[in-house]
Scaffold this motif. Structure first.
Motif, PDB file in Angstrom:
ATOM      1  N   SER A   1       0.058 -50.867 -50.340  1.00 45.45           N
ATOM      2  CA  SER A   1       1.023 -51.415 -51.288  1.00 45.45           C
ATOM      3  C   SER A   1       2.421 -50.898 -50.964  1.00 45.45           C
ATOM      4  CB  SER A   1       0.630 -51.039 -52.720  1.00 45.45           C
ATOM      5  OG  SER A   1       0.456 -49.635 -52.825  1.00 45.45           O
ATOM      6  N   TYR A   2       2.879 -51.239 -49.777  1.00 41.88           N
ATOM      7  CA  TYR A   2       4.181 -50.768 -49.310  1.00 41.88           C
ATOM      8  C   TYR A   2       5.271 -51.776 -49.630  1.00 41.88           C
ATOM      9  CZ  TYR A   2       1.274 -47.586 -46.567  1.00 41.88           C
ATOM     10  OH  TYR A   2       0.355 -46.648 -46.175  1.00 41.88           O
ATOM     11  N   ARG A   3       6.459 -51.264 -49.847  1.00 41.55           N
ATOM     12  CA  ARG A   3       7.625 -52.114 -50.031  1.00 41.55           C
ATOM     13  C   ARG A   3       8.453 -52.049 -48.749  1.00 41.55           C
ATOM     14  NH1 ARG A   3      12.966 -51.094 -53.735  1.00 41.55           N
ATOM     15  NH2 ARG A   3      13.929 -53.151 -53.403  1.00 41.55           N
TER      16      ARG A   3
ATOM     17  N   GLY B   1      -1.207 -56.717 -47.156  1.00 43.51           N
ATOM     18  CA  GLY B   1      -1.103 -56.166 -48.493  1.00 43.51           C
ATOM     19  C   GLY B   1       0.199 -55.453 -48.741  1.00 43.51           C
ATOM     20  N   ALA B   2       1.264 -55.869 -48.070  1.00 41.50           N
ATOM     21  CA  ALA B   2       2.576 -55.248 -48.247  1.00 41.50           C
ATOM     22  C   ALA B   2       3.555 -56.270 -48.806  1.00 41.50           C
ATOM     23  CB  ALA B   2       3.091 -54.702 -46.921  1.00 41.50           C
ATOM     24  N   ASN B   3       4.518 -55.795 -49.559  1.00 39.18           N
ATOM     25  CA  ASN B   3       5.550 -56.660 -50.111  1.00 39.18           C
ATOM     26  C   ASN B   3       6.765 -56.629 -49.189  1.00 39.18           C
ATOM     27  OD1 ASN B   3       7.077 -58.246 -51.910  1.00 39.18           O
ATOM     28  ND2 ASN B   3       7.942 -56.416 -52.853  1.00 39.18           N
TER      29      ASN B   3
ATOM     30  N   ASN C   1       3.284 -55.765 -38.844  1.00 34.12           N
ATOM     31  CA  ASN C   1       1.995 -55.150 -38.487  1.00 34.12           C
ATOM     32  C   ASN C   1       2.181 -53.705 -38.038  1.00 34.12           C
ATOM     33  OD1 ASN C   1       0.729 -57.584 -38.995  1.00 34.12           O
ATOM     34  ND2 ASN C   1       0.645 -58.209 -36.857  1.00 34.12           N
ATOM     35  N   LEU C   2       3.151 -53.485 -37.165  1.00 40.48           N
ATOM     36  CA  LEU C   2       3.380 -52.143 -36.625  1.00 40.48           C
ATOM     37  C   LEU C   2       3.896 -51.188 -37.697  1.00 40.48           C
ATOM     38  CD1 LEU C   2       4.949 -53.106 -33.179  1.00 40.48           C
ATOM     39  CD2 LEU C   2       2.751 -51.962 -33.525  1.00 40.48           C
ATOM     40  N   MET C   3       4.754 -51.677 -38.579  1.00 35.89           N
ATOM     41  CA  MET C   3       5.264 -50.814 -39.650  1.00 35.89           C
ATOM     42  C   MET C   3       4.131 -50.360 -40.552  1.00 35.89           C
ATOM     43  SD  MET C   3       7.839 -49.280 -41.041  1.00 35.89           S
ATOM     44  CE  MET C   3       9.416 -50.045 -40.602  1.00 35.89           C
ATOM     45  N   VAL C   4       3.236 -51.281 -40.935  1.00 40.53           N
ATOM     46  CA  VAL C   4       2.119 -50.928 -41.807  1.00 40.53           C
ATOM     47  C   VAL C   4       1.172 -49.959 -41.095  1.00 40.53           C
ATOM     48  CG1 VAL C   4       0.078 -51.838 -42.983  1.00 40.53           C
ATOM     49  CG2 VAL C   4       2.262 -53.029 -43.193  1.00 40.53           C
ATOM     50  N   GLN C   5       0.930 -50.205 -39.806  1.00 38.45           N
ATOM     51  CA  GLN C   5       0.071 -49.293 -39.043  1.00 38.45           C
ATOM     52  C   GLN C   5       0.677 -47.894 -38.976  1.00 38.45           C
ATOM     53  OE1 GLN C   5      -0.735 -51.102 -35.219  1.00 38.45           O
ATOM     54  NE2 GLN C   5      -1.422 -53.009 -36.179  1.00 38.45           N
TER      55      GLN C   5
END
Length: 322
Positions: free
Chosen positions: A41-43, A71-73, A291-295
């Motif tokens: 749940s990242y912004r 699942g990120a905003n 994708n890379l930021m969430v990873q």
């Protein structure tokens, strides 16, 4: 006697009622709480200084879609017409808002580097540059997602040699204040053309506005005859260049090349007024950067490649040939 019996019965009922309520509360307290976004749940904020252009629209929509999948905003902020001060202000707001990550069009200025290296780093906010990069040592960005602009410059120069041959005079039109991606394009072009001794090149500072391009073209055409080809390092200059050429002579004898498949350059390509352009992959840039930021935030991809993740570039040729 009856009075005491009623009191005793009431106390027993009260006791069992309390026991039942405690058990119910314990179940509710210990029950796992479901969340819509369990782990990610990242912004995230995507910031560009060229909002509502066809290229950045593709980056934006693919980034938002990737956010949904992860699942990120993902919020998209931007300025219009390359307004640098507004763009930098949006970066400051994102940092002050303590977002989880910033995906941003790199801007090769001291103000941008200060925001990235110091303010974002102090707050622990990772930055990924997209489409346009800045040196990692000057920005501490985590990685870059976009085209290899040096390779793109080489590809365009090789196409010019295939079309024009091994001799000719080529004018390279570049901004007088070049961003890193423009310098890389220029270096790629020159590293190819300089191998051919009969290909003469001249770099002309043409600015970023149509008026400056027209002014530069007037000076070139008045003082330098026998020009065979033109390369513009930014797509925004291509239409002004062709329009000015058309006022003086036929466009067809000239070999003309540019970058980026905007609607305007695509139309000129279809008309045969531009011989070839470099097409990039903005949809991949948007999705891969998210994708890379969430990873990275999840700790599943550490460290990110500091040299960047290059997306596909290709040459698009005009249907009509000279």
């Amino acid at each position: 006697m009856m009075f005491y019996l009623l009191i005793l019965t009431g106390l027993v009922l009260f006791y069992f009622t309390c026991v039942y309520l405690i058990k119910v509360l314990e179940v509710d307290i210990n029950k796992p709480q479901s969340r819509e976004l369990p782990d990610n749940s990242y912004r995230l904020v995507l910031i560009t200084k060229e909002l509502d252009t066809p290229f950045w629209d593709k980056v934006k929509y693919s980034a938002i879609a990737a956010g949904v999948r992860n699942g990120a905003n993902v919020e998209v902020w931007g300025s219009y017409n390359g307004n640098e001060q507004e763009f930098l202000k949006l970066m400051e707001i994102a940092i002050a808002s303590k977002v989880d990550g910033i995906i941003v069009q790199g801007l090769d200025t001291e103000e941008f580097k200060q925001l990235s290296m110091y303010k974002a780093t102090e707050k622990g906010i990772p930055i990924i540059t997209v489409a346009n990069d800045v040196p990692i040592n000057d920005s501490l960005r985590k990685t870059y997602v976009g085209s290899n602009h040096y390779e793109a410059g080489q590809m365009l120069a090789r196409q010019l040699i295939l079309d024009m041959g091994f001799a000719g005079k080529v004018i390279i039109m570049a901004s007088d204040r070049q961003e890193q991606y423009q310098r890389e394009r220029l270096n790629g072009i020159l590293d190819v053309l300089n191998h051919y001794e009969h290909v003469k090149t001249e770099i002309i500072a043409s600015g970023n506005s149509r008026e400056r391009v027209v002014q530069a073209m007037n000076q070139i055409m008045n003082t330098q005859p026998n020009i065979d080809g033109f390369i513009t390092t930014t797509a925004s200059n291509a239409s002004a260049l062709i329009q000015e050429l058309g006022k003086r002579s036929q466009v067809e004898p000239y070999y003309i090349y540019s970058f980026d498949d905007s609607p305007e350059t695509l139309t000129l390509l279809q008309q045969g007024k531009i011989d070839a352009i470099i097409s990039q992959s903005p949809e991949v840039m948007g999705s891969e950067s998210v994708n890379l930021m969430v990873q990275w935030l999840n700790g599943t991809q550490l460290p990110l490649n500091p040299y960047g993740y290059y997306t596909d570039v290709r040459v698009m040729k005009a249907v009509a040939s000279k």
